[in-house]
Design a protein around this motif. Sequence first.
Motif: not given
Length: 212
Positions: A29, A123, A155
Motif C-alpha cells: 500500500v 485500496a 485496506t
Amino acid sequence: MTGSQQEDYERAGFGGQLAPGTSPALILVDPARAYVDRDCPLYAGVESAVEAMKSLLADARRAGIPVIITRVRLRADGSDGGVFFRKVPTLRAFTEGNPFGEFIDGLAPAADELTVTKQYPSAFFGTALAAFLTTNRIDTLLIGGLSTSGCVRATALDAMQHGFIPVVVEEAVGDRDPAIHAANLFDIKHKIGEVWPIGRVEGYLARTGERR
C-alpha cells in the motif's frame, strides 16, 4: 499494549483466529517517496519498514503469487480527493507530477503486476481491486505498506469486509509515531485480521510456492 489491555480484549471476545487460505496475493500500500524523503512534510522515518517491504516483495515474486502495488494520484487542484484532501492538505504531495508521489526505488510494480491507483485510504474504495481478487480466486491478502494507521488499516478493514483474509506483515508496515503504529496493529489483530511477523509470512509463501 499492556497485559491488562490484552486480557480485557480477550475477555470481551476479541482476537479470534483467521486461518489464511491457499491462494494468497500480496498488496503493498502506497510505497511512495513522500514517506522517506526528508524534504516532504509526510516524511515518516519508515526506512526499516521499506527494507522489509522489499524483502516481502521478493518472496512473493519467488512464490509466484499475484502482486498488487497501490499509489495515490490526485488532480492538481485535489478536487478528486474530496473531503479527504480538505482534511489533509499535505496530500498535495500526491498530485499529478509531484515526485513525492512516485514509487520508492525497488518497490515499483513489474510490468505483469497490478497497479491500483486510488484517491482515498482504502485500496478497495473506488477501484477494481475486489473484482481482480475474486476473478483470480484469491482468498488471502498479505498486506505491507504505509501508513499503518491510515491506508494500511483501511485496506485491511475493507479486505475483511469483502471476504478476504487480511494478514498484515508486522515489520513491513510503518507509521510516523511508534505508539500509534503499535496501537493500530493491536486493533487490527483483535478486530480485523491477522498480524504476522515477516518470518512466519516467509514460511507461508515458501509453502505456497511449493504448491504451484
